[in-house]
Motif scaffolding. Structure first.
Motif, short mmCIF file in Angstrom:
data_model
loop_
_atom_site.label_atom_id
_atom_site.label_comp_id
_atom_site.label_asym_id
_atom_site.label_seq_id
_atom_site.Cartn_x
_atom_site.Cartn_y
_atom_site.Cartn_z
N ILE A 123 98.14 9.72 -57.10
CA ILE A 123 99.12 9.07 -57.98
C ILE A 123 98.98 9.63 -59.38
N ASN A 124 100.10 9.90 -59.99
CA ASN A 124 100.18 10.46 -61.33
C ASN A 124 100.87 9.42 -62.21
N LEU A 125 100.13 8.85 -63.18
CA LEU A 125 100.64 7.80 -64.06
C LEU A 125 100.90 8.37 -65.44
N ASP A 174 90.71 14.61 -57.68
CA ASP A 174 90.72 13.15 -57.79
C ASP A 174 92.07 12.58 -57.38
N GLN A 175 92.05 11.34 -56.91
CA GLN A 175 93.27 10.69 -56.45
C GLN A 175 94.16 10.21 -57.60
N VAL A 176 93.58 9.90 -58.75
CA VAL A 176 94.32 9.25 -59.84
C VAL A 176 94.32 10.15 -61.07
N ILE A 177 95.52 10.43 -61.57
CA ILE A 177 95.68 11.20 -62.81
C ILE A 177 96.44 10.32 -63.78
N SER A 178 95.88 10.09 -64.96
CA SER A 178 96.49 9.18 -65.94
C SER A 178 96.75 9.90 -67.25
#
Length: 552
Positions: free
Chosen positions: A292-294, A337-341
């Motif tokens: 997910i890219n936030l 990594d699963q999460v990019i913020s």
């Protein structure tokens, strides 16, 4: 114009110019690139050597009186098409239909994919009526995949959608075992929560969808019109939630997990159509490969530059995701990594192995009474003595979610977030609690949680919690927010509210303060407060009110 009307854009894609996109497609078909920039002309010349895009009519699902035809474009490789992977792209909630994807579809074709884009039923030149990702739309998606395989072939298949097309893509992957990977941009997991967050109606979101459909000349089915009307008129909530559950990927997540379909999400922190937390719940429920890219911004705005062909990290990751999972390209994304913020407001990119790893620790701040000589209550690290404060619920205050859906998000992306004059907030109409200035910068990462007790004067009540970053001059930027509604309390009896504010990735500079504002009215929501109602917000030593702040 009312404040509620000001929140509604005429289109969910204000930055897209139909003429520019159509010129790109016409040049792609004809080879005449005279009206295009040199770099764009070179891209088209290269694409024409590899693929032959053609307008097509895709047979859709049989519903009611018969099948419908879906307006689309097929990009078929000129050589070895049957040995190529395929991508199907259902269109967003716009009359532009497949044209939204024309640049990115061409780039996927340049990378060796057969691509089918189509306009979802009820929009543009496609037949049928808008069913809001209902059963006909999911069947249409499978029919579109049938058509891609029949006309061009496909070794493996991915579905990619933005907004409306992203929900259809997830639902299709849950039903059709031929789908090997999904890209879902600005999407939803639980449509019921998107319409009724903490039992609070998202009236501005539904008004926006209706207004954009009207602007697009869309043909809404009778059931769609009825449900949208019920949300706006506050009727038939249980029936609407059942309708929404049938259209929610979270309902079918076990089917996706059974095959461990790889899913890539992109979402905006200040998403006003599909709140971030409900998408994060879908993301958390997935057990297969996921990412997910936030980003800073609002619905579809972070990925917009990529739609017109400009550099865009979200679309770059979408290409990497599909290349890895459909073509076995070892580009590293499977090990990342699963999460990019993207952090507000410095735009720094951070990555974490999982969503659970985003928050390092939680700090509890207690809501206390106003210190002597102060108007605001305090946010401190220890509970104080018992207190209560009364607010009126009928008047709006400067504490609002945003000036407008989508367009405020564009200003945030440009580095100009809305500035709030906290000094103008009436303490008769809002409860306000403020921390001391931060000794060092505070890195908020994750979901803030509010626990409080209040006593409504009526059986139904609503409050909206806003969390602000306040500078020394009193000006503020919004960090996050959430509404809360109680529909079945006894007047004069306490209500306990445990509220998850929307997830955030926000850096508060040293010297700034946190401010929590609770009021009863916001143009984004349909509140349940009757006229002249009040809320008595309280805290006791046995059950203190507090705000849990997630920190990195």
């Amino acid at each position: 114009m009312t404040s509620a009307e000001q929140t509604r854009p005429r289109s969910l894609y204000p930055e897209l110019d139909e003429g520019t996109l159509m010129r790109f497609f016409e040049a792609l078909v004809s080879g005449d690139t005279g009206r295009l920039a040199p770099s764009r002309a070179a891209e088209i010349d290269q694409a024409r050597e590899l693929v032959a895009p053609v307008r097509v009519k895709v047979p859709g699902a049989d519903v009611g009186a018969g099948s419908v035809e879906l307006d689309g474009v097929l990009w078929k490789q000129r050589t070895g098409a049957e040995q190529c992977p395929g991508i199907v792209m259902p269109s967003p909630w716009t009359g532009l239909g497949w044209l939204v994807y024309v640049v990115q579809a061409t780039r996927f074709a340049l990378a060796g994919y057969n691509v089918l884009t189509y306009t979802t039923r009820g929009f543009g030149a496609s037949g049928g009526e808008v069913e809001v990702a209902g059963e006909p739309d999911v069947k249409d998606a499978s029919r579109a995949l049938d058509y891609l395989i029949e006309q061009a072939g496909a070794t493996r298949v991915g579905f990619l959608g933005d907004s409306y097309g992203s929900g259809i893509s997830q639902l299709a992957a849950a039903q059709d075992e031929r789908i090997d990977a999904v890209v879902a941009l600005s999407t939803w997991g639980d449509l019921g929560e998107a319409f009724y967050e903490n039992t609070t109606r998202h009236v501005a979101a539904v008004q926006t969808l209706l207004g954009a459909a009207q602007q697009a000349g869309a043909r809404l089915s009778e059931s769609t019109q009825r449900v949208f009307g019920d949300v706006l008129s506050n009727q038939n909530i249980e029936a609407t939630l059942k309708w929404a559950a049938e259209r929610s990927p979270l309902t079918y997540v076990e089917r996706i997990n059974r095959r461990e379909v790889p899913v890539y999400f992109a979402h905006a922190w200040h998403e006003t159509l599909f709140p971030t937390n409900q998408t994060l719940r879908m993301f958390h429920a997935l057990t297969g490969p996921k990412r997910i890219n936030l980003s800073i911004g609002d619905h579809s705005s972070p990925e917009m530059t990529g739609m017109v062909g400009l550099p865009n990290r979200i679309w770059e990751d979408a290409h990497r995701w599909l290349n890895h999972h459909l073509k076995d390209v070892e580009n590293g994304i499977g090990d990342e990594d699963q999460v990019i913020s993207q952090i507000m407001w410095n735009k720094t990119l951070e990555s974490r192995p999982t969503w659970d790893a985003v928050t390092g620790r939680t700090e509890r701040l207690y809501l206390t009474a106003a210190p002597a000589g102060e108007d605001d209550g305090a946010l401190i690290d220890k509970p104080g003595s018992a207190w209560s404060t009364v607010i009126q619920t009928s008047a709006d205050t400067p504490a609002t979610v945003a000036d407008a859906i989508i367009t405020t998000g564009y200003a945030e992306m440009a580095g100009n977030p809305k500035t709030y004059p906290t000094g103008d907030i009436s303490h008769a109409d809002a409860g306000v609690w403020t921390s001391t200035p931060m000794a060092v910068a505070a890195r908020l990462r994750g979901i803030p949680r509010l626990h409080l007790t209040y006593t409504p004067s009526a059986g139904q009540s609503t409050f909206i919690a806003h969390l602000f970053d306040v500078a020394a001059d009193g000006s503020a930027h919004i960090i996050t927010h959430a509404p809360f509604t109680s529909l079945d309390a006894d007047p004069g009896q306490p209500v306990t509210a445990d509220v998850e504010l929307q997830a955030t990735g926000y850096d508060i500079p040293a010297g700034h303060r946190l401010m929590l504002v609770l009021d009863g009215t916001d143009p984004f929501y349909g509140d349940a407060n009757p006229p002249r109602a009040t809320l008595t917000i309280a805290s006791s030593q046995d059950d203190p009110s507090y705000l849990d702040i997630p920190l990195s």
